[in-house]
Scaffold this motif. Structure first.
Motif, PDB file in Angstrom:
ATOM      1  N   PHE A 161       0.819  -1.222   0.000  1.00  0.00           N
ATOM      2  CA  PHE A 161       0.000   0.000   0.000  1.00  0.00           C
ATOM      3  C   PHE A 161       0.844   1.259   0.000  1.00  0.00           C
ATOM      4  O   PHE A 161       0.331   2.354  -0.042  1.00  0.00           O
ATOM      5  CB  PHE A 161      -0.943   0.003   1.193  1.00  0.00           C
ATOM      6  CG  PHE A 161      -1.659  -1.314   1.300  1.00  0.00           C
ATOM      7  CD1 PHE A 161      -2.576  -1.681   0.341  1.00  0.00           C
ATOM      8  CD2 PHE A 161      -1.383  -2.190   2.332  1.00  0.00           C
ATOM      9  CE1 PHE A 161      -3.215  -2.906   0.407  1.00  0.00           C
ATOM     10  CE2 PHE A 161      -2.023  -3.412   2.409  1.00  0.00           C
ATOM     11  CZ  PHE A 161      -2.938  -3.783   1.450  1.00  0.00           C
ATOM     12  N   SER A 162       2.170   1.101   0.111  1.00  0.00           N
ATOM     13  CA  SER A 162       2.981   2.319   0.073  1.00  0.00           C
ATOM     14  C   SER A 162       3.630   2.495  -1.292  1.00  0.00           C
ATOM     15  O   SER A 162       4.633   3.160  -1.412  1.00  0.00           O
ATOM     16  CB  SER A 162       4.019   2.313   1.189  1.00  0.00           C
ATOM     17  OG  SER A 162       4.751   1.131   1.156  1.00  0.00           O
ATOM     18  N   VAL A 163       3.025   1.928  -2.311  1.00  0.00           N
ATOM     19  CA  VAL A 163       3.498   2.265  -3.660  1.00  0.00           C
ATOM     20  C   VAL A 163       2.977   3.649  -4.004  1.00  0.00           C
ATOM     21  O   VAL A 163       2.127   4.196  -3.304  1.00  0.00           O
ATOM     22  CB  VAL A 163       2.960   1.282  -4.726  1.00  0.00           C
ATOM     23  CG1 VAL A 163       3.607  -0.047  -4.564  1.00  0.00           C
ATOM     24  CG2 VAL A 163       1.455   1.222  -4.677  1.00  0.00           C
ATOM     25  N   GLY A 164       3.494   4.147  -5.082  1.00  0.00           N
ATOM     26  CA  GLY A 164       2.923   5.399  -5.556  1.00  0.00           C
ATOM     27  C   GLY A 164       3.524   6.622  -4.902  1.00  0.00           C
ATOM     28  O   GLY A 164       2.892   7.658  -4.845  1.00  0.00           O
ATOM     29  N   LEU A 166       6.197   9.772  -4.905  1.00  0.00           N
ATOM     30  CA  LEU A 166       6.497  10.621  -6.056  1.00  0.00           C
ATOM     31  C   LEU A 166       7.795  10.214  -6.731  1.00  0.00           C
ATOM     32  O   LEU A 166       7.903  10.230  -7.939  1.00  0.00           O
ATOM     33  CB  LEU A 166       6.551  12.089  -5.616  1.00  0.00           C
ATOM     34  CG  LEU A 166       5.203  12.634  -5.188  1.00  0.00           C
ATOM     35  CD1 LEU A 166       5.340  14.049  -4.696  1.00  0.00           C
ATOM     36  CD2 LEU A 166       4.222  12.582  -6.344  1.00  0.00           C
ATOM     37  N   PRO A 168      10.114   7.146  -7.546  1.00  0.00           N
ATOM     38  CA  PRO A 168       9.929   5.692  -7.529  1.00  0.00           C
ATOM     39  C   PRO A 168      10.905   5.003  -6.577  1.00  0.00           C
ATOM     40  O   PRO A 168      12.026   5.478  -6.376  1.00  0.00           O
ATOM     41  CB  PRO A 168      10.187   5.286  -8.978  1.00  0.00           C
ATOM     42  CG  PRO A 168      10.859   6.433  -9.619  1.00  0.00           C
ATOM     43  CD  PRO A 168      10.465   7.652  -8.874  1.00  0.00           C
TER      44      PRO A 168
END
Lengths: 793, 204
Positions: A161-164, A166, A168
């Motif tokens: 859930f901590s993808v995304g 700013l 990468p």
């Protein structure tokens, strides 16, 4: 020149050579003033409604000025609006619609509905500056306990859930950019809504979208605030028709409200007094041409405005409101000889003027002394009124003396015969009282009542006296503050230091105190540069630490457990270490620096300085105490400083008033002799004392403005005393002249007492009371032993 | 040359047939209905993060419980032990004492963590605000491709691809900058309600 018939030398109305010359000079001067006035209006009316124009500059410190201006900027130029709707899409849609409308209104330089995050620029700044942008606590954690730091970072990596982020993950294995993102978070309760790109929050069952607008040009110029207020009202109606709600606040709206009120008031106060004075003149002298007495008034107002614009660049709307009441004083000049028609059976304007001219000139001089004393206060509001009134009086006087008799030639008023009888019987009663020694007892009684009132008199000065804002506007501002969580204060800390390192240290020391105050709920939050960028020494320490092999050895194992090889981790650390050091100006220039850009005051005279701004301040004293004992740190409280300067100006004005008495005394002594001086001064002194007493009894506070009113009262009281002392054309006609003059003054200044702006109201009440007392006391003045200025010719 | 033209004609006819033939294609409301028919889903997951600088993906495995009503419980077991909970109120991590701790929301995550909840629970309506949705396939084997609508979101996600049959089988998140996350759901079983332990877990 027009042809005029030969006038016999015996004609008392024929102007002398000198009078003709004066008239010519006056006419030339008036044409010049008119031309100057017209030139001043070449870019529109030079009228200002910016309250700040009227307030004194509290400090002469250059940095302090720059800091004040930075803090004021949002107050004057910025508008904040919230568009609310029960569902998110609707709120965003309505806000977008308004944004479009506002953008095309031509009233704003910039309207922002979208948060305008340039992700490419944010990524760029984070990629190059992340090592320097992380907060002190995060930096210490990374430096001191690399194992724990790595363990936590690895959890993040394993968390779907901590993808995304700013930047990468691939370019930010250590997660520093994620930490630096914190500074991008907007202050307060608003958050970025990625779907719509707006700043959004949820409260009271509604979604609120933030709109920010910069007014074009000066928020306090004449037209735009009214137009903006109209646009906001219109927008509010259309938004609520579409099921939404609009809240708006901003300097322009306050300016518009103040402007509308001042205009309405100057309209009805000016109109009311004008009408009253016209009626009174017509009743007393019963001839239409008596209205020519307004010509000096017009000349006076023109001179006042032109002088103000010449001296200050513009004339303030409040000056105009007070200036409108100048009518009452200026019309006194022609009244002084028109009123003489009650005592002189063969009255002609020229003759009456010649008789009253010495008295008139003394009156002008004494009144000017009263006004000019105000020039020496450090208060632009008073200085401006002084210049306006002094120039206005001079203009009115010149017109009365040089021009009016020419226009009234061959004209005689039709005085009302009953009036002298009434006046005479009043005077007779007074002399009976005087012979029976009633007067001293009466005086004693009045003195006692006054003393009682003086004891009750309370002193008050506050910036709030200047403004009476509509409660609806204040409510809106309060709700906007509650919903956004942004409650800016005009109080702030100014931190200076010889170099950046020391500046950081001082900000950090202050920050510790402030953090304590936040936990005590005395302060909401604060913004400081320290929250954005690490000092260069700390940046260097971190770099050294990252190179340390034993530190590296403690960092890598956690990464290896989730499958990131040590070599990859080390390579990414090397990348970080090789990033160049970041300077304050670099960090502020990027998008992450935006929220704190205005805190940096830069370098000046070998000093660096910065602001720490405060939000949600609840206890000024407690927060002010945080600066104590910290070198280079000062707490700046603009409102408090202004209130203090009001108070000190009040005493300064009181001293000036006393000084003006001394000058008036000298003037009287030189012209009328010692005998007259104390009798004449007794009237304004007694009137002032009684006014103070009456204010106390009425429960009215003594403010800077009531004191300013008293200053005027002393001049007016002296006028009346001089008229009664000179007794040109008999006591009764003098009394009538004084009462007429007092009525005109009451009609103009007295009406100011009804103004809803407390400052103006206070002023009006003080003048009204003072004039009333002056009329009561002036007839007590005994006449001059013999006419010191027999009519010439 | 003639053969080639005939070949094109056949292809064209086939394509036309493909578009017009099915009386009722499997669409978004169908998918939503299908996914929402199961109030509780339990299963195992394998998550792989593909980072460009690593030859191997970062792999983690564990178990999950999805409740249409309460949210998602994500129990990571290998290579590390970590329990996460996503509810409509936010995201939580189980601390050392076993208590849930709220996680700060970040830009790029923020309210968009709820996106997962929406995907897994089949709340297509909530998703449609932020994404263009393309469904293909049939009730037994479908693919959903979600492309972000807003310019800002586009700079973070390229797209999200979800495959499934009766339940969701696979989710792939493709980030604009090249990183990729794939989650595969294994042995997923539908149920009607949560057990007592799970009910307790869903109360942060």
């Amino acid at each position: 020149m027009t042809m005029r018939p030969e006038i016999s030398r015996l004609d008392t109305e024929a102007p002398s050579e000198r009078e003709r010359l004066l008239s010519l000079i006056f006419r030339v001067a008036m044409v010049l003033v008119l031309l100057l006035g017209a030139w001043q209006c070449r870019h529109g009316l030079p009228v200002s409604s910016n309250l700040l124009d009227l307030l004194p500059t509290v400090s002469s410190d250059k940095l302090r000025h720059a800091a004040d201006a930075q803090i004021q900027k949002p107050l004057t130029r910025q508008m904040v609006a919230l568009v609310g709707a029960p569902d998110r899409e609707r709120a965003v849609e309505l806000a977008r619609g308004l944004g479009h409308l506002w953008n095309h209104s031509g009233l704003f330089a910039k309207v922002q509905v979208d948060a305008d995050i340039d992700l490419a620029a944010v990524r760029e700044q984070m990629a190059t500056q992340r090592l320097s942008l992380i907060s002190g606590a995060d930096r210490r954690r990374l430096m001191n306990d690399p194992a724990a730091y790595a363990a936590q970072r690895v959890r993040e990596l394993a968390d779907p859930f901590s993808v995304g982020g700013l930047v990468p993950t691939d370019q930010d294995l250590l997660g520093l950019a994620r930490l630096a993102e914190k500074s991008l978070r907007p202050p307060g309760k608003m958050h970025f809504d990625l779907a719509s790109g707006t700043l959004l929050t949820e409260q009271d069952g509604k979604f609120w979208v933030l709109m920010r607008a910069q007014t074009s040009g000066d928020a306090f110029d004449q037209r735009s605030p009214t137009a903006i207020a109209a646009l906001v009202d219109e927008s509010r109606a259309s938004v609520s028709k579409d099921g939404g709600e609009l809240l708006a606040t901003g300097g322009a709206l306050y300016a518009a409200a103040g402007q509308a009120q001042a205009q309405a008031e100057s309209g009805w106060i000016g109109g009311g007094s004008l009408l009253g004075i016209v009626l009174m003149l017509l009743l007393a002298l019963r001839r239409w041409r008596v209205l020519l007495a307004f010509v000096p008034v017009a000349a006076g107002l023109l001179c006042g405005v032109v002088a103000c614009v010449t001296a200050f660049g513009s004339v303030h709307i409040l000056t105009l409101v007070i200036g409108a009441s100048l009518i009452g004083i200026a019309v006194d000049f022609p009244l002084h000889y028109l009123g003489k028609s009650y005592g002189l059976p063969d009255w002609t304007a020229r003759d009456a003027l010649r008789r009253v001219l010495p008295g008139l000139s003394i009156i002008l001089a004494a009144t000017l002394v009263g006004y000019l004393a105000l020039l020496f206060t450090p208060f632009p509001a008073l200085t401006q009124t002084a210049v306006f009134s002094a120039a206005g009086l001079l203009g009115a006087y010149a017109c009365t003396v040089c021009e009016l008799p020419r226009w009234l030639r061959g004209w005689s008023p039709r005085p009302w015969k009953g009036l002298p009888h009434v006046a005479q019987s009043l005077l007779d009663t007074l002399s009976i009282w005087a012979s029976r020694r009633t007067l001293p007892w009466l005086a004693l009684g009045i003195a006692l009542v006054c003393a009682g009132g003086l004891l009750k008199l309370r002193v008050q000065d506050d910036l709030r006296l200047w403004v009476s804002l509509p409660p609806a506007l204040l409510d809106q501002a309060k709700r906007v503050g509650e919903i956004t969580g942004i409650m800016p204060t005009s109080q702030y800390f100014l931190v200076r230091a010889p170099d950046l390192g020391t500046l950081y240290q001082r900000q950090a020391d202050l920050g510790q105190h402030l953090d304590g105050l936040i936990t005590q709920k005395v302060l909401g939050s604060y913004l400081s540069l320290n929250q954005l960028l690490a000092p260069e020494s700390a940046q260097q320490q971190l770099r050294d630490r990252l190179r340390d092999p034993s530190w590296r050895a403690r960092l890598t194992p956690s990464f290896e457990t989730v499958g990131v090889p040590a070599a990859t981790v080390l390579a990414s650390i090397d990348n970080l270490v090789n990033l160049p050091p970041v300077k304050m100006t670099d960090a502020l220039a990027g998008p992450l620096g935006e929220s704190r850009r205005d805190l940096w005051l830069g370098e000046q005279d070998g000093q660096v300085a910065a602001i720490i701004s405060l939000q949600g301040l609840r206890d000024t004293t407690a927060v002010a105490a945080a600066a104590q004992g910290l070198e280079g740190v000062s707490f700046v409280d603009q409102t408090g400083d202004l209130n203090r300067s009001f108070a000190s100006t009040r005493w300064e004005a009181a001293e000036l008033k006393l000084l003006s008495y001394v000058v008036a005394a000298l003037l009287l002594w030189a012209t009328l002799g010692r005998h007259a001086t104390w009798r004449l001064l007794a009237v304004p002194l007694a009137a002032s004392a009684c006014t103070l007493g009456a204010l106390g009894i009425l429960g009215q506070p003594l403010t800077l403005f009531s004191l300013f009113g008293l200053l005027l009262v002393s001049a007016i009281g002296l006028d009346y005393a001089i008229v009664m002392y000179e007794r040109v054309a008999g006591a009764a006609s003098c009394l009538i002249g004084v009462v007429l003059a007092a009525l005109t003054t009451l009609l103009s200044f007295g009406l100011l007492g009804l103004s809803s702006t407390p400052a103006i109201g206070n002023f009006g009440i003080a003048v009204a009371l003072g004039v009333a007392f002056s009329v009561l006391f002036a007839p007590w003045v005994k006449p001059a032993p013999e006419t010191p200025h027999p009519p010439k010719h | 040359m003639k053969r080639f033209i005939r070949y094109l004609g056949v292809c064209g006819a086939l394509l036309l047939g493909a578009v017009t033939a099915p009386a009722h294609a499997f669409d978004l409301p169908d998918l939503q209905q299908q996914l929402q028919a199961t109030p509780v889903v339990r299963g195992q997951f394998v998550q792989q993060k593909f980072l460009r600088s690593l030859p191997q993906p970062l792999t983690s495995t564990g178990a999950f419980v999805l409740s249409a009503q309460n949210g998602l419980l994500w129990e990571l077991r290998v290579p590390l032990f970590q329990d996460l909970l996503i509810t409509p109120e936010g995201m939580f991590r189980r601390g050392d004492g076993g208590k849930w701790q709220a996680l700060p929301q970040q830009i790029g995550a923020g309210r968009e963590t709820r996106l997962f909840l929406a995907v897994l629970a089949g709340d297509t309506k909530g998703l449609q605000d932020n994404f263009d949705m393309q469904v293909s396939g049939s009730a037994g084997a479908w693919q959903l491709v979600m492309t972000p609508k807003s310019a800002l979101l586009k700079q973070i996600f390229q797209d999200i691809r979800i495959n499934g049959g009766k339940l969701v089988d696979r989710i792939e998140l493709r980030e604009t900058q090249g990183d990729r996350t794939v989650m595969e759901m294994k042995n997923a079983r539908a149920d009607n309600k949560l057990n007592d332990d799970e009910t307790r877990d869903f109360a942060p």
